[in-house]
Motif scaffolding. Structure first.
Motif, PDB file in Angstrom:
ATOM      1  N   ILE A  70       0.838  -1.203   0.000  1.00 52.52           N
ATOM      2  CA  ILE A  70       0.000   0.000   0.000  1.00 52.52           C
ATOM      3  C   ILE A  70       0.873   1.254   0.000  1.00 52.52           C
ATOM      4  CG2 ILE A  70      -1.675   1.337   1.339  1.00 52.52           C
ATOM      5  CD1 ILE A  70      -2.797  -1.345   2.352  1.00 52.52           C
ATOM      6  N   GLY A  71       1.929   1.237   0.812  1.00 49.93           N
ATOM      7  CA  GLY A  71       2.837   2.384   0.858  1.00 49.93           C
ATOM      8  C   GLY A  71       3.504   2.634  -0.486  1.00 49.93           C
ATOM      9  N   THR A  72       3.907   1.567  -1.162  1.00 48.34           N
ATOM     10  CA  THR A  72       4.531   1.701  -2.487  1.00 48.34           C
ATOM     11  C   THR A  72       3.530   2.235  -3.506  1.00 48.34           C
ATOM     12  OG1 THR A  72       5.988  -0.168  -1.993  1.00 48.34           O
ATOM     13  CG2 THR A  72       5.751   0.467  -4.303  1.00 48.34           C
ATOM     14  N   ALA A  73       2.287   1.747  -3.428  1.00 50.81           N
ATOM     15  CA  ALA A  73       1.249   2.196  -4.367  1.00 50.81           C
ATOM     16  C   ALA A  73       0.948   3.680  -4.180  1.00 50.81           C
ATOM     17  CB  ALA A  73      -0.022   1.363  -4.165  1.00 50.81           C
ATOM     18  N   ILE A  74       0.876   4.130  -2.927  1.00 50.40           N
ATOM     19  CA  ILE A  74       0.589   5.550  -2.647  1.00 50.40           C
ATOM     20  C   ILE A  74       1.753   6.422  -3.104  1.00 50.40           C
ATOM     21  CG2 ILE A  74       0.203   7.249  -0.820  1.00 50.40           C
ATOM     22  CD1 ILE A  74      -1.265   5.065   0.750  1.00 50.40           C
ATOM     23  N   ALA A  75       2.968   5.985  -2.801  1.00 50.32           N
ATOM     24  CA  ALA A  75       4.157   6.778  -3.143  1.00 50.32           C
ATOM     25  C   ALA A  75       4.325   6.973  -4.645  1.00 50.32           C
ATOM     26  CB  ALA A  75       5.401   6.116  -2.561  1.00 50.32           C
TER      27      ALA A  75
END
Length: 296
Positions: A70-75
């Motif tokens: 999720i963090g990678t997708a948001i970033a």
């Protein structure tokens, strides 16, 4: 005596260099300083907007690998602010609980027996996406990511900041337009007064058969050169002023943009040349149309 008189004769197209350049420089400097304020206020407003965090709450009991995805997708989103790296920070529920205890001095675990908080990502958004419409679209998009529970942001705070920045922007723009008008008037009057001493020379050239274009050419060329020189001086003063302010105000340099200053300096130089040209053209045409009695 005859030699002294010859030296006092004025050359066609000449101006009193020092007074004309000084007056135009001061006028352009006023315009440049207002432009300087506009540039910094605009960047400061953007910085204020970009410091507001959007909080992305995650589902409970989510795995660490899912949190990383999720963090990678948001970033990777285009609206996420990037400073060396994407401004997306993971705050675990344990860290959130610790922050709550430090802020309030109370530990809710003592009476709840459990930590009801959720893991979350604190995300900062670029200034160009700070309108409520854009943020609502971002909210809907991120909430569509699997594992995201809810997206929250201070809507009333953002709306208030946007409204205040818009008001300040209009006020500063109005002042800048007023300064522009004042600059044009000052340069126009300066050149008009400078040409006043040559009104009889202009008439003499006209009487011996010189065309209007021939008479105007040296005046226009010199006024453009003076305007350009005054613009260079004004840009140099603003550059020195900026360097001095950077040395005494911490963080001011972070609000500065090279492209913004390039546009400002280009505007000052172009203003000096164009206003000088048209002011000189207007004054010369006026003297060419005057009768001999009006010249006196």
């Amino acid at each position: 005596m005859e030699e002294k008189k010859t030296r006092k004769k004025r050359k066609l197209g000449s101006y009193p260099f020092a007074s004309v350049v000084f007056s135009i420089t001061v006028a352009l400097l006023v315009l440049g300083l207002f432009g300087w304020i506009l540039l910094h206020s605009s960047r400061l407003g953007t910085r204020i907007q970009e410091n507001i965090e959007v909080q992305v709450y995650l589902n409970k009991n989510i795995s660490q690998s899912d949190i990383t995805k999720i963090g990678t997708a948001i970033a990777s989103k285009p609206y996420v602010l990037v400073k060396d790296q994407p401004q997306v920070t993971l705050i675990t529920k344990e860290e959130a609980a610790q922050q709550f205890v430090e802020a309030t001095g109370e530990d809710f675990k003592d009476f709840l027996g459990d930590n009801p908080l959720r893991d979350l990502f604190a995300m900062k958004v670029k200034g160009s996406y700070q309108s409520l419409d854009s943020l609502n679209k971002i909210k809907a998009e991120i909430e569509g990511i699997r594992g995201v529970f809810e997206v929250e942001y201070e809507e009333s705070l953002i709306e208030s900041i946007n409204q205040n920045l818009t008001k300040i922007g209009f006020i500063l723009l109005g002042i800048a337009l007023f300064a522009l008008i004042v600059v044009i008037i000052l340069i126009n009057n300066t050149i008009k007064l400078a040409l006043f001493s040559q009104r009889f020379l202009i008439r003499s050239m006209q009487l011996v058969g010189a065309t209007s274009a021939f008479i105007q050419r040296p005046f226009l060329y010199r006024s453009m050169m003076y305007g350009l020189f005054a613009g260079i001086l004004a840009c140099g003063i603003i550059y020195g002023f900026t360097s001095y302010m950077n040395s005494i105000i911490d963080g001011l340099e972070e609000l500065q943009d090279f492209n913004g200053f390039l546009v400002l300096f280009s505007l000052i130089l172009v203003m000096g040349v164009i206003v000088g040209y048209f002011s000189s053209l207007r004054a010369i045409r006026k003297y060419l149309k005057m009768s001999l009695d009006e010249l006196y």
